[in-house]
Design a protein around this motif. Sequence first.
Motif, PDB file in Angstrom:
ATOM      1  N   UNK A 347      19.194   0.819  33.643  1.00 23.11           N
ATOM      2  CA  UNK A 347      18.112   0.584  32.693  1.00 23.11           C
ATOM      3  C   UNK A 347      18.617  -0.050  31.413  1.00 23.11           C
ATOM      4  N   UNK A 348      17.710  -0.306  30.499  1.00 27.16           N
ATOM      5  CA  UNK A 348      18.062  -0.907  29.219  1.00 27.16           C
ATOM      6  C   UNK A 348      17.337  -0.167  28.108  1.00 27.16           C
ATOM      7  N   UNK A 349      17.913  -0.226  26.931  1.00 29.77           N
ATOM      8  CA  UNK A 349      17.311   0.480  25.805  1.00 29.77           C
ATOM      9  C   UNK A 349      17.858  -0.067  24.498  1.00 29.77           C
ATOM     10  N   UNK A 350      17.124   0.183  23.434  1.00 32.34           N
ATOM     11  CA  UNK A 350      17.582  -0.105  22.082  1.00 32.34           C
ATOM     12  C   UNK A 350      17.688   1.219  21.324  1.00 32.34           C
ATOM     13  N   UNK A 351      18.648   1.276  20.409  1.00 28.74           N
ATOM     14  CA  UNK A 351      18.702   2.396  19.482  1.00 28.74           C
ATOM     15  C   UNK A 351      18.665   1.821  18.079  1.00 28.74           C
ATOM     16  N   UNK A 352      18.094   2.570  17.171  1.00 28.43           N
ATOM     17  CA  UNK A 352      17.874   2.021  15.831  1.00 28.43           C
ATOM     18  C   UNK A 352      17.951   3.113  14.779  1.00 28.43           C
ATOM     19  N   UNK A 353      18.370   2.702  13.597  1.00 32.82           N
ATOM     20  CA  UNK A 353      18.267   3.529  12.396  1.00 32.82           C
ATOM     21  C   UNK A 353      17.225   2.888  11.496  1.00 32.82           C
ATOM     22  N   UNK A 354      16.239   3.682  11.097  1.00 33.41           N
ATOM     23  CA  UNK A 354      15.204   3.178  10.200  1.00 33.41           C
ATOM     24  C   UNK A 354      15.304   3.982   8.912  1.00 33.41           C
ATOM     25  N   UNK A 355      15.528   3.285   7.801  1.00 32.32           N
ATOM     26  CA  UNK A 355      15.778   3.946   6.521  1.00 32.32           C
ATOM     27  C   UNK A 355      14.757   3.476   5.499  1.00 32.32           C
ATOM     28  N   UNK A 356      14.216   4.428   4.748  1.00 34.79           N
ATOM     29  CA  UNK A 356      13.323   4.076   3.655  1.00 34.79           C
ATOM     30  C   UNK A 356      14.037   4.390   2.341  1.00 34.79           C
ATOM     31  N   UNK A 357      14.061   3.427   1.431  1.00 33.05           N
ATOM     32  CA  UNK A 357      14.745   3.566   0.149  1.00 33.05           C
ATOM     33  C   UNK A 357      13.732   3.433  -0.981  1.00 33.05           C
ATOM     34  N   UNK A 358      13.925   4.198  -2.049  1.00 35.16           N
ATOM     35  CA  UNK A 358      12.963   4.102  -3.145  1.00 35.16           C
ATOM     36  C   UNK A 358      13.330   2.942  -4.064  1.00 35.16           C
ATOM     37  N   UNK A 359      12.320   2.164  -4.358  1.00 32.76           N
ATOM     38  CA  UNK A 359      12.464   1.013  -5.252  1.00 32.76           C
ATOM     39  C   UNK A 359      12.017   1.395  -6.654  1.00 32.76           C
ATOM     40  N   UNK A 360      11.129   2.360  -6.716  1.00 32.95           N
ATOM     41  CA  UNK A 360      10.583   2.830  -7.991  1.00 32.95           C
ATOM     42  C   UNK A 360      11.427   4.001  -8.485  1.00 32.95           C
ATOM     43  N   UNK A 361      12.226   3.780  -9.529  1.00 37.09           N
ATOM     44  CA  UNK A 361      13.142   4.812 -10.018  1.00 37.09           C
ATOM     45  C   UNK A 361      12.411   5.957 -10.719  1.00 37.09           C
ATOM     46  N   UNK A 362      11.139   5.784 -11.016  1.00 35.77           N
ATOM     47  CA  UNK A 362      10.399   6.875 -11.663  1.00 35.77           C
ATOM     48  C   UNK A 362       9.961   7.924 -10.645  1.00 35.77           C
ATOM     49  N   UNK A 363      10.139   7.648  -9.381  1.00 37.53           N
ATOM     50  CA  UNK A 363       9.730   8.577  -8.332  1.00 37.53           C
ATOM     51  C   UNK A 363      10.659   9.804  -8.337  1.00 37.53           C
ATOM     52  N   UNK A 364      10.083  11.002  -8.427  1.00 37.87           N
ATOM     53  CA  UNK A 364      10.888  12.227  -8.436  1.00 37.87           C
ATOM     54  C   UNK A 364      11.460  12.500  -7.053  1.00 37.87           C
ATOM     55  N   UNK A 365      12.488  13.375  -7.005  1.00 41.48           N
ATOM     56  CA  UNK A 365      13.112  13.714  -5.729  1.00 41.48           C
ATOM     57  C   UNK A 365      12.123  14.401  -4.796  1.00 41.48           C
ATOM     58  N   UNK A 366      11.316  15.287  -5.349  1.00 38.02           N
ATOM     59  CA  UNK A 366      10.328  15.986  -4.517  1.00 38.02           C
ATOM     60  C   UNK A 366       9.316  14.999  -3.941  1.00 38.02           C
ATOM     61  N   UNK A 367       8.874  14.070  -4.786  1.00 34.73           N
ATOM     62  CA  UNK A 367       7.920  13.062  -4.331  1.00 34.73           C
ATOM     63  C   UNK A 367       8.556  12.171  -3.261  1.00 34.73           C
ATOM     64  N   UNK A 368       9.839  11.851  -3.450  1.00 37.76           N
ATOM     65  CA  UNK A 368      10.545  11.008  -2.488  1.00 37.76           C
ATOM     66  C   UNK A 368      10.680  11.721  -1.135  1.00 37.76           C
ATOM     67  N   UNK A 369      10.984  13.017  -1.161  1.00 40.67           N
ATOM     68  CA  UNK A 369      11.113  13.774   0.086  1.00 40.67           C
ATOM     69  C   UNK A 369       9.778  13.827   0.828  1.00 40.67           C
ATOM     70  N   UNK A 370       8.699  14.044   0.099  1.00 42.59           N
ATOM     71  CA  UNK A 370       7.375  14.069   0.728  1.00 42.59           C
ATOM     72  C   UNK A 370       7.027  12.701   1.313  1.00 42.59           C
ATOM     73  N   UNK A 371       7.386  11.652   0.569  1.00 38.50           N
ATOM     74  CA  UNK A 371       7.122  10.298   1.041  1.00 38.50           C
ATOM     75  C   UNK A 371       7.937   9.993   2.300  1.00 38.50           C
ATOM     76  N   UNK A 372       9.200  10.446   2.322  1.00 36.96           N
ATOM     77  CA  UNK A 372      10.059  10.214   3.482  1.00 36.96           C
ATOM     78  C   UNK A 372       9.527  10.922   4.720  1.00 36.96           C
TER      79      UNK A 372
END
Length: 453
Positions: A347-372
């Motif tokens: 068979x065949x398959x792909x594996x991937x890492x998908x990462x979300x990074x915050x661009x808005x530095x005013x975003x709090x850590x708690x808000x970032x975790x909820x967003x993630x």
Amino acid sequence: MRKVLVVDDEEMMRLITRRVLSKDYDVVLASSGQEALEMYEKEKPDLILSDLLMPEMNGFEMHKQLQDKYGENVHIMYMTADDTEDVEGKGFDLGAQDFIRKPFRPDVLLKRVSNIMANLETITNLTEEATTDPLTGLLNKAGTAKVMEEVVQNEDGTLLMVDLDSFKLVNDLYGHDMGDRVLKGFADILCSNTEARDIRCRIGGDEFLLFLRGITDEKVLYELSHRVNRQIVDMAHRLMGEDMQIPLGVSFGAVFVPVHGSKYEDLSQKADRALYNVKKNGKHGIAFFRESLTRGEEKTVASIDELRRISQVLEERNITNAALWLEKDSFGVVYRFMLRYLRSYHGKAYRALVTVLKKDETMSEEEFENMAEEFGNVINHALRKSDIMMQNRTNQYFLLLPELSEEFAESVFARIRNTWRDTDHYDRTTIRFDAEKVNVEEEGFTEKRHHRP
């Protein structure tokens, strides 16, 4: 109303004492030490108020026999005209709560009995706190051992070791608050499926114990297992949503009392052996300890109904309109299996890492975790039912996409990006895709790589 057993060979003294106490307490009477022994088993009084000097059996002798049979839970106060120190010393050595001199004043008797009852209430509350699991209200491990050691020596029934299957995934995926809600809900399920006279205990994190008084019918126990397994799934869907994919279930290991013994430690080990066989043979069921079989030979009884029930449970949990989202340990097992499958069937398959990074530095850590976490849900529903995923970091997800060609890998990434674009977080974040085609013929060898900022 608390109960007092008054023991005195003089009828007039018994009647006077009852008249003084009956307004505040339920009072029962005995005319001798022997009669008091017989009444104690039936009435279970909170306190014995006993004359000390009685013919045939005095108060000390009666007290000693009660202690030998019932332990330290016998509470007694003596009434006596003997004022020697030796009498009081012997009484307190035996564990007497108090003495009162005859003839007594009614108000003094009431006050002393009231003081004893208040102390007993405090002791009872402290004992309950020490022996009760605060989350579920069931007996805890210490309380279980103390109760069961006596019960299995005197009663018949079934001892059940009970284990919640795959509970760790609840804490890993939904958090410990949800885990506590599941444990509390499961305790309620156990209580609703047993009688008030049965013993219900939580002896560990997701480990429970039941003693069903007078029940030794295997058919009844099978029905209990099926019913509880059905109800735990229904409860989990109510708490975590209909798309909940955790294979929650309940395994029971059963041993009959006194058929297989009357010592709690031995019985619990035998129930554990039966439970082991349930775990080994698919979980979500019940097994019975068999004296004639070795640990490896104990088996659960299979049937067409059981086969259909298990199939239905598995189908309900796994057929959803989303990818299979697993915690790391479970993902590792499935991932290795998928690689073996792909290798065996080319068979065949792909594996991937998908990462979300915050661009808005005013975003709090708690808000970032909820967003993630929300980003993870977007990925989960953007993938196919045949895909699997896990959360590698707070903001990063690992995907395995079987039977996927390069052109379709591009469309998967586009679908995730487009869905995320519809959320309020898109302009405040950056998404990165790192993917590679899996070459199952040689470990570590991969073909074309994709990087998407």
